[in-house]
Structure formats: structure tokens, C-alpha cells
Design an enzyme around this catalytic site. Structure first.
Site, PDB file in Angstrom:
ATOM      1  N   LYS A  59      47.256 -14.147  36.065  1.00 40.44           N
ATOM      2  CA  LYS A  59      47.538 -12.701  36.041  1.00 40.44           C
ATOM      3  C   LYS A  59      48.731 -12.364  36.935  1.00 40.44           C
ATOM      4  CE  LYS A  59      42.695 -11.554  35.159  1.00 40.44           C
ATOM      5  NZ  LYS A  59      41.453 -10.986  35.703  1.00 40.44           N
ATOM      6  N   SER A  75      42.937 -10.427  40.537  1.00 38.61           N
ATOM      7  CA  SER A  75      41.606 -10.950  40.806  1.00 38.61           C
ATOM      8  C   SER A  75      40.910 -11.335  39.507  1.00 38.61           C
ATOM      9  CB  SER A  75      40.791  -9.884  41.554  1.00 38.61           C
ATOM     10  OG  SER A  75      39.562 -10.419  41.986  1.00 38.61           O
ATOM     11  N   ASP A  76      39.958 -12.248  39.623  1.00 35.37           N
ATOM     12  CA  ASP A  76      39.135 -12.601  38.471  1.00 35.37           C
ATOM     13  C   ASP A  76      37.741 -12.991  38.952  1.00 35.37           C
ATOM     14  OD1 ASP A  76      39.450 -13.160  35.424  1.00 35.37           O
ATOM     15  OD2 ASP A  76      38.172 -14.766  36.207  1.00 35.37           O
ATOM     16  N   THR A  77      36.749 -12.535  38.217  1.00 37.51           N
ATOM     17  CA  THR A  77      35.354 -12.838  38.546  1.00 37.51           C
ATOM     18  C   THR A  77      34.701 -13.539  37.370  1.00 37.51           C
ATOM     19  OG1 THR A  77      35.162 -10.900  39.993  1.00 37.51           O
ATOM     20  CG2 THR A  77      33.106 -11.850  39.191  1.00 37.51           C
ATOM     21  N   SER A 112      37.861 -14.803  42.595  1.00 39.41           N
ATOM     22  CA  SER A 112      39.108 -15.293  43.188  1.00 39.41           C
ATOM     23  C   SER A 112      40.092 -14.135  43.272  1.00 39.41           C
ATOM     24  CB  SER A 112      39.711 -16.401  42.326  1.00 39.41           C
ATOM     25  OG  SER A 112      38.854 -17.517  42.283  1.00 39.41           O
TER      26      SER A 112
END
Length: 195
Positions: A59, A75-77, A112
Site C-alpha cells: 500500500k 496498515s493491514d490487518t 502491520s
């Protein structure tokens, strides 16, 4: 306090998540929101935090024209359960299946966060273990039909009804499960501003 430390920086939050945006407001930060479309595909060999790290960096890679004092945050979950990454459900049936797979078991929620400046990129992540009670099919259906599971990794929001009635144990950061390890973000921003 953090606002003062970051007074010479432009914070850019690249997230459409209302929860992440609210976290930044709660930190009393000035920031702008910039969104870019990203095809969130990752190599099959990646596992657990490697996946969310990769996607957070992916991203950030879309932003190629950062200025000197910019700090971009992406961010990524994911929900990591039985060696499978659960992202956002495709539809309501998928959401019901995801929640049913989590019922009566413990899974990991991994978030993250990538911090990118014109000269450096830093990625952090945090893992929280979450345990659900045995959920009835009626409870799962009620939640999926009444709330909005389609924009959430693993098809649930810990802060919503299903979290209130279904979660029996949590090990680690509650806010991480909501989509941002806010204490780690706070520490990293201070570190970046002072480096």
C-alpha cells in the site's frame, strides 16, 4: 504531546478505515487522508505477519512523490487461523462461514503498520490472541445480518455485539484487534520524529 513532537511533519494516513482514522483523532494528531487503489494480492508462501507486513508495504509503495517532511502511514490487518489468513469476507455467506470457523477456538489478529518517508521505510506489527466461545448459528446469523462485517478482517469487530457476547479471552492489545496497535504507532512516530 505527540502533536508537538510532530509539529514539523505532515502525517498522511492512507486508510479508509473509520476506526483507524478515529485512532489518529484520539491521539490529537493533525493528519490528512489519502487513498490509492491497491490490488491486495500477496505471494502464497507468506505466512502470518509476513502477509500483513507485505500488504502494508504494498500500500505504501503506491505513494512515490512524498515530500521532505511527509510521514505516510499504511496498515493491514489479517486474522490468522489454522494456518490460513482470513481477510475481509466477500459476502454475507462468507462472513457467516468465517465466524463459524472461529467459534470455540483461539485465533490471532495481526496488524502491520508501514511508516514511509522520502528516505526510509519502517514496518512494525503486533499479534493479539483472541478466543471465542462456542457461538450458536442464531448468534452468528444475528450478528452478520444486523452489523457490518464485510469491511473487517475475519468478519467481526471486537468492539461490536459479537465481541461483547462471544469473546472469552484476549492476550495482547485490544486496539490491535480493532485495526491498529496504537501504542506501538505512538512510540514509532516519536522515534521517527526524533531520529
Amino acid at each position: 504531546m505527540l502533536k508537538q513532537v510532530l509539529k514539523d511533519y505532515n502525517l498522511i494516513l492512507a486508510s479508509g478505515s473509520p476506526r483507524r482514522q478515529q485512532f489518529f483523532k484520539d491521539l490529537d494528531l493533525d493528519f490528512t487522508i489519502q487513498l490509492k487503489q491497491v490490488n491486495e494480492i500477496y505471494p502464497n508462501h507468506l505466512k502470518a505477519a509476513e502477509i500483513s507486513d507485505y500488504l502494508a508495504k504494498l500500500k505504501a509503495a503506491e505513494f512515490t512523490e512524498l515530500k521532505k517532511n511527509d510521514i505516510l502511514i499504511t496498515s493491514d490487518t489479517i486474522v490468522w487461523h489454522q494456518n490460513i489468513a482470513l481477510g475481509k469476507p466477500k459476502n454475507l455467506a462468507d462472513a457467516k462461514n468465517m465466524i463459524a470457523s472461529l467459534s470455540g477456538k483461539t485465533h490471532e489478529v495481526i496488524t502491520s503498520v508501514c511508516f514511509k518517508t522520502p528516505t526510509a521505510t519502517k514496518v512494525i506489527n503486533q499479534t493479539t490472541k483472541v478466543t471465542f466461545k462456542e457461538l450458536s448459528s442464531e448468534e452468528i446469523t444475528y450478528y452478520v445480518d444486523t452489523f457490518s462485517p464485510l469491511d473487517k478482517a475475519g468478519a467481526y469487530g471486537i468492539q461490536e455485539w459479537i465481541g461483547h457476547i462471544g469473546i472469552t479471552n484476549i492476550e495482547g492489545s485490544y486496539f490491535n484487534v480493532m485495526g491498529l496497535p496504537i501504542q506501538l504507532v505512538y512510540e514509532t512516530l516519536i522515534e521517527l520524529a526524533r531520529s
